[in-house]
Design an enzyme around this catalytic site. Structure first.
Site, PDB file in Angstrom:
ATOM      1  N   HIS A   1       1.044   1.178 -13.217  1.00  0.00           N
ATOM      2  CA  HIS A   1       1.728   0.003 -13.529  1.00  0.00           C
ATOM      3  C   HIS A   1       3.372   0.529 -13.439  1.00  0.00           C
ATOM      4  CE1 HIS A   1       2.726  -3.807 -15.411  1.00  0.00           C
ATOM      5  NE2 HIS A   1       3.850  -3.057 -16.131  1.00  0.00           N
TER       6      HIS A   1
ATOM      7  N   MET B   1      -3.977  -7.133  -7.219  1.00  0.00           N
ATOM      8  CA  MET B   1      -3.588  -8.122  -7.904  1.00  0.00           C
ATOM      9  C   MET B   1      -4.569  -8.949  -8.612  1.00  0.00           C
ATOM     10  SD  MET B   1      -0.442  -7.152  -8.160  1.00  0.00           S
ATOM     11  CE  MET B   1       0.933  -6.257  -7.528  1.00  0.00           C
TER      12      MET B   1
ATOM     13  N   GLY C   1       0.834  -1.285  -0.020  1.00  0.00           N
ATOM     14  CA  GLY C   1      -0.057   0.048  -0.011  1.00  0.00           C
ATOM     15  C   GLY C   1       0.759   1.334   0.118  1.00  0.00           C
TER      16      GLY C   1
ATOM     17  N   LEU D   1      -9.596  -7.922 -13.284  1.00  0.00           N
ATOM     18  CA  LEU D   1     -11.187  -7.884 -13.307  1.00  0.00           C
ATOM     19  C   LEU D   1     -11.529  -8.236 -14.408  1.00  0.00           C
ATOM     20  CD1 LEU D   1     -11.005  -4.523 -11.384  1.00  0.00           C
ATOM     21  CD2 LEU D   1     -11.715  -6.625 -10.241  1.00  0.00           C
TER      22      LEU D   1
ATOM     23  N   ASN E   1       1.607   2.944  -2.682  1.00  0.00           N
ATOM     24  CA  ASN E   1       0.708   3.882  -3.361  1.00  0.00           C
ATOM     25  C   ASN E   1      -0.418   4.530  -2.762  1.00  0.00           C
ATOM     26  OD1 ASN E   1       2.136   4.404  -6.087  1.00  0.00           O
ATOM     27  ND2 ASN E   1       2.171   2.037  -5.839  1.00  0.00           N
TER      28      ASN E   1
HETATM   29  C1  GAR Z   1       3.469  -1.319  -7.205  1.00  0.00           C
HETATM   30  O1  GAR Z   1       4.724  -1.123  -7.787  1.00  0.00           O
HETATM   31  C2  GAR Z   1       2.676  -1.151  -8.423  1.00  0.00           C
HETATM   32  O2  GAR Z   1       2.878  -0.350  -9.663  1.00  0.00           O
HETATM   33  C3  GAR Z   1       2.474  -2.721  -8.820  1.00  0.00           C
HETATM   34  O3  GAR Z   1       2.327  -3.406  -7.684  1.00  0.00           O
HETATM   35  C4  GAR Z   1       3.111  -2.436  -6.780  1.00  0.00           C
HETATM   36  C5  GAR Z   1       2.150  -2.361  -5.373  1.00  0.00           C
HETATM   37  O4  GAR Z   1       3.030  -1.544  -4.279  1.00  0.00           O
HETATM   38  N1  GAR Z   1       1.293  -2.898  -9.532  1.00  0.00           N
HETATM   39  C6  GAR Z   1       1.353  -3.829 -10.798  1.00  0.00           C
HETATM   40  O5  GAR Z   1       2.365  -4.410 -11.021  1.00  0.00           O
HETATM   41  C7  GAR Z   1      -0.024  -4.065 -11.645  1.00  0.00           C
HETATM   42  N2  GAR Z   1       0.332  -4.688 -12.844  1.00  0.00           N
HETATM   43  P1  GAR Z   1       2.052  -0.935  -3.158  1.00  0.00           P
HETATM   44  O6  GAR Z   1       1.264  -2.044  -2.636  1.00  0.00           O
HETATM   45  O7  GAR Z   1       3.282  -0.573  -2.230  1.00  0.00           O
HETATM   46  O8  GAR Z   1       1.415   0.134  -3.681  1.00  0.00           O
END
Ligand code: GAR
Length: 208
Positions: free
Chosen positions: A110, A91, A12, A94, A14
Site C-alpha cells: 500500500h 484493485m 505492474g 476480496l 511492483n
Molecule cells: C502501487 O502504488 C500500489 O501500492 C498501489 O497501486 C499501485 C500499483 O502500481 N496499490 C494500492 O493502492 C492498493 N490499495 P503497479 O501496478 O505499478 O505495481
C-alpha cells in the site's frame, strides 16, 4: 520452495520489482509461478509473459458477486498449489471468506504509511492526492498481511519517503514506488519464503 501468485490490475511495476529481485537471487526460496490480472489490458500481463510466468485473467464483472469471483480465484490458486498470494496493485476488494481461507498467506503493498491514507477508497493515485491535500511532510509505503479489514492486517515492513516542494500526485507516486514499494515488497516476500514472519496478536515479528 514457496509457490507465489502475484495479483495485478495495472502497470505492474511492483510485479517487475519481484521479477528483478528473483533474477538477482534475492527470493531464493520462492518461485513466481502465476500472475493473475483483474484487467485484460494490464501492462503487468506483458511483464509476466516476458519473464515466462504463466498468466490468467479474471474480470470481476464476469461474476455475479464477490463470492463467486473469489471462489473462481481460489480454485485457480489451488490448482497451481499456491502458498503465497501477493497483491501488487490489485484493485478488486476480496471478500471476507477469501481473506479467511488464505489467512496470513496474502501480502499487500500500500502506498502510504498505514494507518494514514488507507482503507476504503484509498488506492493508487488517490492515496498520494490525499497525502498532498493534507500537507504531510513524510509519506511512504507499507507491506502488510491482508485481513478482513481493508488495509488493516498485520504490518510487515514500512519505509518513509519525503514529500518535496512542488510534488504532484504522479511525481510523488513515482518516488514512493522507487524508494519504498519496490524495495519493501521483494524483501517482505523473501522473508515470508524464508519462514521468518510470525504473526501474533495482530502484529508481525521478524525472526533474525
Ligand atoms: C502501487 O502504488 C500500489 O501500492 C498501489 O497501486 C499501485 C500499483 O502500481 N496499490 C494500492 O493502492 C492498493 N490499495 P503497479 O501496478 O505499478 O505495481
Amino acid at each position: 520452495m514457496t509457490n507465489i501468485a502475484v495479483l495485478v490490475s495495472g502497470g505492474g511495476t511492483n510485479l517487475q520489482a519481484l521479477i528483478d529481485a528473483k533474477s538477482r537471487g534475492e527470493i531464493a526460496r520462492g518461485r513466481l509461478c502465476f500472475v493473475l490480472s483483474s484487467n485484460p489490458d494490464a501492462f503487468a500481463l506483458e511483464r509476466a509473459a516476458k519473464a515466462g510466468i504463466p498468466t490468467g485473467v479474471l474480470r470481476r464483472k464476469d461474476f455475479a458477486d464477490g463470492e463467486d469471483y473469489a471462489a473462481a480465484l481460489s480454485q485457480l490458486l489451488e490448482e497451481r498449489e499456491i502458498d503465497l498470494i501477493v497483491l501488487a496493485g490489485f484493485m478488486t476488494v476480496l471478500p471476507d471468506s477469501f481473506c479467511k481461507q488464505w489467512e496470513n498467506r496474502i501480502i499487500n503493498v500500500h502506498p502510504s504509511l498505514i494507518p494514514s491514507f488507507c482503507g476504503e477508497g484509498y488506492y493508487g493515485l488517490r492515496v498520494h492526492e490525499a497525502a498532498l491535500a493534507k500537507g504531510v511532510k513524510v509519506t511512504g509505503a507499507t507491506v502488510h498481511f491482508v485481513s478482513e479489514v481493508v488495509d488493516g492486517g498485520a504490518i510487515i515492513l514500512q519505509k518513509a519517503v519525503e514529500i518535496e516542494p512542488g510534488d504532484t500526485p504522479e511525481v510523488l507516486q513515482k518516488r514512493v514506488m522507487a524508494q519504498a514499494e519496490h524495495i519493501l515488497l521483494p524483501r517482505a516476500v523473501s522473508l515470508f519464503c524464508d519462514g521468518k514472519l510470525r504473526v501474533a496478536d495482530g502484529r508481525v515479528m521478524i525472526e533474525a
